[in-house]
Structure formats: C-alpha cells, structure tokens
Design a protein around this motif. Sequence first.
Motif, PDB file in Angstrom:
ATOM      1  N   GLU A  33       0.836  -1.194   0.000  1.00  0.00           N
ATOM      2  CA  GLU A  33       0.000   0.000   0.000  1.00  0.00           C
ATOM      3  C   GLU A  33       0.873   1.246   0.000  1.00  0.00           C
ATOM      4  OE1 GLU A  33      -3.211   1.938   3.054  1.00  0.00           O
ATOM      5  OE2 GLU A  33      -3.235  -0.242   2.823  1.00  0.00           O
ATOM      6  N   ALA A  34       0.466   2.209  -0.802  1.00  0.00           N
ATOM      7  CA  ALA A  34       1.163   3.501  -0.846  1.00  0.00           C
ATOM      8  C   ALA A  34       0.101   4.594  -0.958  1.00  0.00           C
ATOM      9  CB  ALA A  34       2.120   3.549  -2.029  1.00  0.00           C
ATOM     10  N   GLN A  35       0.542   5.818  -0.759  1.00  0.00           N
ATOM     11  CA  GLN A  35      -0.368   6.941  -0.872  1.00  0.00           C
ATOM     12  C   GLN A  35       0.297   8.050  -1.664  1.00  0.00           C
ATOM     13  OE1 GLN A  35      -2.685   7.987   2.513  1.00  0.00           O
ATOM     14  NE2 GLN A  35      -2.704  10.144   1.992  1.00  0.00           N
ATOM     15  N   ILE A  36      -0.510   8.665  -2.507  1.00  0.00           N
ATOM     16  CA  ILE A  36      -0.065   9.872  -3.201  1.00  0.00           C
ATOM     17  C   ILE A  36      -0.688  11.029  -2.439  1.00  0.00           C
ATOM     18  CG2 ILE A  36      -0.086  11.173  -5.349  1.00  0.00           C
ATOM     19  CD1 ILE A  36      -0.494   8.436  -6.786  1.00  0.00           C
ATOM     20  N   CYS A  37       0.148  11.854  -1.871  1.00  0.00           N
ATOM     21  CA  CYS A  37      -0.338  12.984  -1.075  1.00  0.00           C
ATOM     22  C   CYS A  37      -0.712  14.142  -2.000  1.00  0.00           C
ATOM     23  CB  CYS A  37       0.728  13.424  -0.088  1.00  0.00           C
ATOM     24  SG  CYS A  37       1.091  12.140   1.134  1.00  0.00           S
ATOM     25  N   PRO A  38      -1.720  14.923  -1.623  1.00  0.00           N
ATOM     26  CA  PRO A  38      -2.082  16.080  -2.444  1.00  0.00           C
ATOM     27  C   PRO A  38      -0.882  16.999  -2.655  1.00  0.00           C
ATOM     28  CG  PRO A  38      -3.723  15.723  -0.743  1.00  0.00           C
ATOM     29  CD  PRO A  38      -2.564  14.807  -0.435  1.00  0.00           C
ATOM     30  N   TYR A  39      -0.769  17.545  -3.845  1.00  0.00           N
ATOM     31  CA  TYR A  39       0.345  18.421  -4.214  1.00  0.00           C
ATOM     32  C   TYR A  39      -0.237  19.656  -4.882  1.00  0.00           C
ATOM     33  CZ  TYR A  39      -0.818  15.852  -8.402  1.00  0.00           C
ATOM     34  OH  TYR A  39      -1.517  15.267  -9.418  1.00  0.00           O
ATOM     35  N   SER A  40       0.592  20.620  -5.154  1.00  0.00           N
ATOM     36  CA  SER A  40       0.139  21.823  -5.842  1.00  0.00           C
ATOM     37  C   SER A  40      -0.410  21.429  -7.213  1.00  0.00           C
ATOM     38  CB  SER A  40       1.316  22.787  -6.006  1.00  0.00           C
ATOM     39  OG  SER A  40       0.929  23.909  -6.748  1.00  0.00           O
ATOM     40  N   ASP A  74      -9.095  17.287  -1.220  1.00  0.00           N
ATOM     41  CA  ASP A  74      -8.174  17.527  -0.102  1.00  0.00           C
ATOM     42  C   ASP A  74      -7.603  16.259   0.517  1.00  0.00           C
ATOM     43  OD1 ASP A  74      -8.517  20.291  -0.342  1.00  0.00           O
ATOM     44  OD2 ASP A  74     -10.366  20.209   0.825  1.00  0.00           O
ATOM     45  N   LYS A  75      -7.861  15.105  -0.070  1.00  0.00           N
ATOM     46  CA  LYS A  75      -7.353  13.853   0.476  1.00  0.00           C
ATOM     47  C   LYS A  75      -6.390  13.211  -0.505  1.00  0.00           C
ATOM     48  CE  LYS A  75     -10.923  12.340   3.626  1.00  0.00           C
ATOM     49  NZ  LYS A  75     -11.776  11.227   3.997  1.00  0.00           N
ATOM     50  N   GLY A  76      -5.436  12.486   0.061  1.00  0.00           N
ATOM     51  CA  GLY A  76      -4.525  11.728  -0.781  1.00  0.00           C
ATOM     52  C   GLY A  76      -5.246  10.561  -1.432  1.00  0.00           C
ATOM     53  N   LEU A  77      -4.524   9.850  -2.262  1.00  0.00           N
ATOM     54  CA  LEU A  77      -5.086   8.721  -2.990  1.00  0.00           C
ATOM     55  C   LEU A  77      -4.292   7.473  -2.644  1.00  0.00           C
ATOM     56  CD1 LEU A  77      -7.049   7.831  -5.284  1.00  0.00           C
ATOM     57  CD2 LEU A  77      -5.188   8.332  -6.869  1.00  0.00           C
ATOM     58  N   LYS A  78      -4.980   6.451  -2.120  1.00  0.00           N
ATOM     59  CA  LYS A  78      -4.304   5.178  -1.830  1.00  0.00           C
ATOM     60  C   LYS A  78      -4.169   4.390  -3.118  1.00  0.00           C
ATOM     61  CE  LYS A  78      -4.979   4.663   3.007  1.00  0.00           C
ATOM     62  NZ  LYS A  78      -5.376   3.863   4.124  1.00  0.00           N
ATOM     63  N   VAL A  79      -2.971   3.809  -3.300  1.00  0.00           N
ATOM     64  CA  VAL A  79      -2.685   2.990  -4.471  1.00  0.00           C
ATOM     65  C   VAL A  79      -1.993   1.720  -3.999  1.00  0.00           C
ATOM     66  CG1 VAL A  79      -2.567   4.948  -6.075  1.00  0.00           C
ATOM     67  CG2 VAL A  79      -0.505   4.213  -4.881  1.00  0.00           C
TER      68      VAL A  79
END
Length: 116
Positions: A33-40, A74-79
């Motif tokens: 499991e990984a997460q992409i955090c919100p970015y600009s 406003d939330k990251g995305l789990k991948v």
Amino acid sequence: MADNQSSNLPPLDVLYIHQRKIKNTSLVGGKLEAQICPYSGWAIGQRIKLWIGSADNEREGEYLSPEVSVVEKDKGLKVYFAADLLRKYNHRKISLGYNVNGGKLSSKVILDVDIS
C-alpha cells in the motif's frame, strides 16, 4: 520506459515498510500500500498511472494499468502494488513512482524487495 526527467511531483508515501525494505510484513492483503499525497495542482479527475521498475536499470520497468483517478480534492489517494508484481524484482532494488495525466514521472522511491 519511464521518462528520465522527473517532474515536481512528490514521491509516493509507501506504508508499512521498515529500513527501506519491502518484506512480507509490508504487504496487506497481498499488496503493498502507498499513498499519493495532495500536491500543488491536485484536482479531482486527474488520471494517475503507477510505475515500477528496476532501480539499477531505468529501461527495465513499466507503467501499470488500470489508471486511477483523483476523487477527493483535499485527500490523498491510496494505491497498491500486487505482491506478484513485486516478486519479479525480489532481492533487488526497485523504483516506484507515478505520472499524472500522462506527464512526467514523479520523484521515485527506491526500496529493496525481500518477499517470499
């Protein structure tokens, strides 16, 4: 093959790893499991495509299907990366990353793989 030039996208936040090594205990339900955090520039509807490859050979790697989409502003995305895919790189260093809407590859995360 990945684009050799990185974008300004942040690296994946890989969960449940210790000392930069993927082990059996790192897997949840047979997946890493990984997460992409919100970015600009993070926006609903953006298409994310994951990348996995050898850290030692940029030509040995692939973008994964299917793409996933950003669904919350406003939330990251789990991948997830399947254990079977990770086993192709067992006892080696891998690089993990992603692109957005077909753009350049994100900053990469380099990890050792040691799973059975």
